[in-house]
Design a protein around this motif. Structure first.
Motif, PDB file in Angstrom:
ATOM      1  N   LYS A 128       0.845  -1.198   0.000  1.00 50.86           N
ATOM      2  CA  LYS A 128       0.000   0.000   0.000  1.00 50.86           C
ATOM      3  C   LYS A 128       0.875   1.239   0.000  1.00 50.86           C
ATOM      4  N   PHE A 129       0.498   2.226  -0.811  1.00 58.37           N
ATOM      5  CA  PHE A 129       1.192   3.507  -0.884  1.00 58.37           C
ATOM      6  C   PHE A 129       0.205   4.539  -0.332  1.00 58.37           C
ATOM      7  N   PRO A 130       0.145   4.663   1.014  1.00 60.87           N
ATOM      8  CA  PRO A 130      -0.891   5.503   1.622  1.00 60.87           C
ATOM      9  C   PRO A 130      -0.631   6.998   1.446  1.00 60.87           C
ATOM     10  N   THR A 131      -1.588   7.790   1.873  1.00 60.16           N
ATOM     11  CA  THR A 131      -1.447   9.237   1.799  1.00 60.16           C
ATOM     12  C   THR A 131      -0.235   9.681   2.610  1.00 60.16           C
ATOM     13  N   ALA A 132       0.447  10.687   2.094  1.00 58.43           N
ATOM     14  CA  ALA A 132       1.641  11.301   2.688  1.00 58.43           C
ATOM     15  C   ALA A 132       2.834  10.352   2.755  1.00 58.43           C
ATOM     16  N   ALA A 133       2.787   9.248   2.008  1.00 58.78           N
ATOM     17  CA  ALA A 133       3.934   8.339   1.957  1.00 58.78           C
ATOM     18  C   ALA A 133       4.958   8.866   0.957  1.00 58.78           C
ATOM     19  N   LEU A 134       6.223   8.548   1.224  1.00 61.46           N
ATOM     20  CA  LEU A 134       7.331   9.013   0.396  1.00 61.46           C
ATOM     21  C   LEU A 134       8.163   7.819  -0.055  1.00 61.46           C
ATOM     22  N   ALA A 135       8.353   7.695  -1.373  1.00 55.29           N
ATOM     23  CA  ALA A 135       9.257   6.691  -1.935  1.00 55.29           C
ATOM     24  C   ALA A 135      10.513   7.407  -2.418  1.00 55.29           C
ATOM     25  N   VAL A 136      11.664   6.851  -2.079  1.00 56.83           N
ATOM     26  CA  VAL A 136      12.955   7.402  -2.488  1.00 56.83           C
ATOM     27  C   VAL A 136      13.579   6.383  -3.435  1.00 56.83           C
ATOM     28  N   ILE A 137      13.753   6.800  -4.692  1.00 59.37           N
ATOM     29  CA  ILE A 137      14.261   5.899  -5.724  1.00 59.37           C
ATOM     30  C   ILE A 137      15.544   6.486  -6.299  1.00 59.37           C
ATOM     31  N   ASP A 138      16.613   5.703  -6.247  1.00 60.97           N
ATOM     32  CA  ASP A 138      17.907   6.143  -6.770  1.00 60.97           C
ATOM     33  C   ASP A 138      18.213   5.436  -8.092  1.00 60.97           C
ATOM     34  N   PHE A 139      18.798   6.195  -9.000  1.00 62.51           N
ATOM     35  CA  PHE A 139      19.182   5.688 -10.318  1.00 62.51           C
ATOM     36  C   PHE A 139      20.666   5.946 -10.518  1.00 62.51           C
ATOM     37  N   ASP A 140      21.389   4.949 -10.933  1.00 60.62           N
ATOM     38  CA  ASP A 140      22.814   5.100 -11.221  1.00 60.62           C
ATOM     39  C   ASP A 140      22.963   5.534 -12.679  1.00 60.62           C
ATOM     40  N   LEU A 141      22.507   6.746 -12.946  1.00 63.30           N
ATOM     41  CA  LEU A 141      22.480   7.292 -14.299  1.00 63.30           C
ATOM     42  C   LEU A 141      22.884   8.762 -14.265  1.00 63.30           C
ATOM     43  N   ALA A 142      23.353   9.272 -15.383  1.00 62.16           N
ATOM     44  CA  ALA A 142      23.734  10.682 -15.478  1.00 62.16           C
ATOM     45  C   ALA A 142      22.589  11.562 -15.983  1.00 62.16           C
ATOM     46  N   ARG A 143      21.653  10.965 -16.726  1.00 62.37           N
ATOM     47  CA  ARG A 143      20.567  11.755 -17.332  1.00 62.37           C
ATOM     48  C   ARG A 143      19.213  11.133 -16.989  1.00 62.37           C
ATOM     49  N   TRP A 144      18.260  11.993 -16.663  1.00 66.52           N
ATOM     50  CA  TRP A 144      16.896  11.535 -16.404  1.00 66.52           C
ATOM     51  C   TRP A 144      16.311  10.846 -17.630  1.00 66.52           C
TER      52      TRP A 144
END
Length: 176
Positions: A139-155
Motif C-alpha cells: 500500500k502507498f498511503p497518503t503522505a507516503a514518500l518513496a525514495v528511488i535512486d538511479f545510477d544514471l547521469a541523465r533523467w
C-alpha cells in the motif's frame, strides 16, 4: 546519480460533496502528517532541487506543509498534467527533467504514483530492500514518500526497473 522522490498527497477531506475533486482540501490528519514528512525529509537530507506538483488543492497544500521547515526554496512547477496522472505520464515527465537536476520531488496522486514507483524500481537485492519493496507494493498511503535512486547521469535514460528503492516511509512509521 539521480534521486527521485515520489510523495503522495496527504489525507484529504470529502466533507463537502459540492466540491469538485480537484478542489478537495486536506483534512486534519493530512495537515498533521505533511509537516512530519517534511521534517523527516530535512533530517534525511531528501531535499529536492526541483519540485513538480499537481495543481489539485490537496497536493498544493501538502507541498506547502512539507516544506514549511526546509531551509531551501527549490524551483517548483505546478502542472495540470500531474492531476490524476497515470504511471507512464509521470515517468515521461521525470524523463524530461534537465540533467543538472540531481534530486527531483514529484507530488501527486494514486494510483499513478504507486504504479510509477513500482514500475521504475527493480527487485531489491538485500532482505531489507526486499522488505521495503514489499511494504510499498502492499500500500502507498497518503503522505507516503518513496525514495528511488538511479545510477544514471541523465533523467532521459531512466527505464522501468532501473531504480533502486532506497527508502519508503509512511507517516505512521515516524516517531512523534
Amino acid at each position: 546519480m539521480k534521486r527521485l522522490l515520489l510523495l503522495r498527497h496527504a489525507k484529504s477531506g470529502r466533507d463537502d460533496p459540492k466540491l469538485d475533486d480537484h478542489q478537495r482540501p486536506l483534512n486534519a490528519r493530512g495537515r498533521a502528517d505533511a509537516p512530519r514528512i517534511g521534517a523527516y525529509m530535512r533530517k534525511k537530507k531528501y531535499l529536492p532541487q526541483l519540485i513538480l506538483c499537481s495543481t489539485a488543492l490537496r497536493t498544493v497544500e501538502t507541498l506547502e506543509l512539507v516544506r514549511e521547515n526546509w531551509d531551501i526554496e527549490p524551483r517548483t512547477e505546478f502542472l495540470d498534467s500531474l492531476y490524476l496522472a497515470k504511471a507512464d505520464a509521470i515517468a515521461a515527465l521525470v524523463r524530461k527533467t534537465s540533467s543538472p537536476v540531481n534530486v527531483l520531488l514529484l507530488v501527486g496522486h494514486n494510483p499513478g504514483l504507486e504504479d510509477c514507483a513500482a514500475a521504475l524500481t527493480g527487485q531489491g537485492e538485500t532482505p531489507a530492500e526486499c522488505e521495503t519493496q514489499d511494504l510499498m507494493e502492499e500500500k502507498f498511503p497518503t503522505a507516503a514518500l518513496a525514495v528511488i535512486d538511479f545510477d544514471l547521469a541523465r533523467w532521459s535514460d531512466i527505464a522501468d526497473g532501473a531504480g533502486r528503492l532506497t527508502n519508503f516511509v509512511r507517516p505512521k512509521d515516524l516517531d512523534d
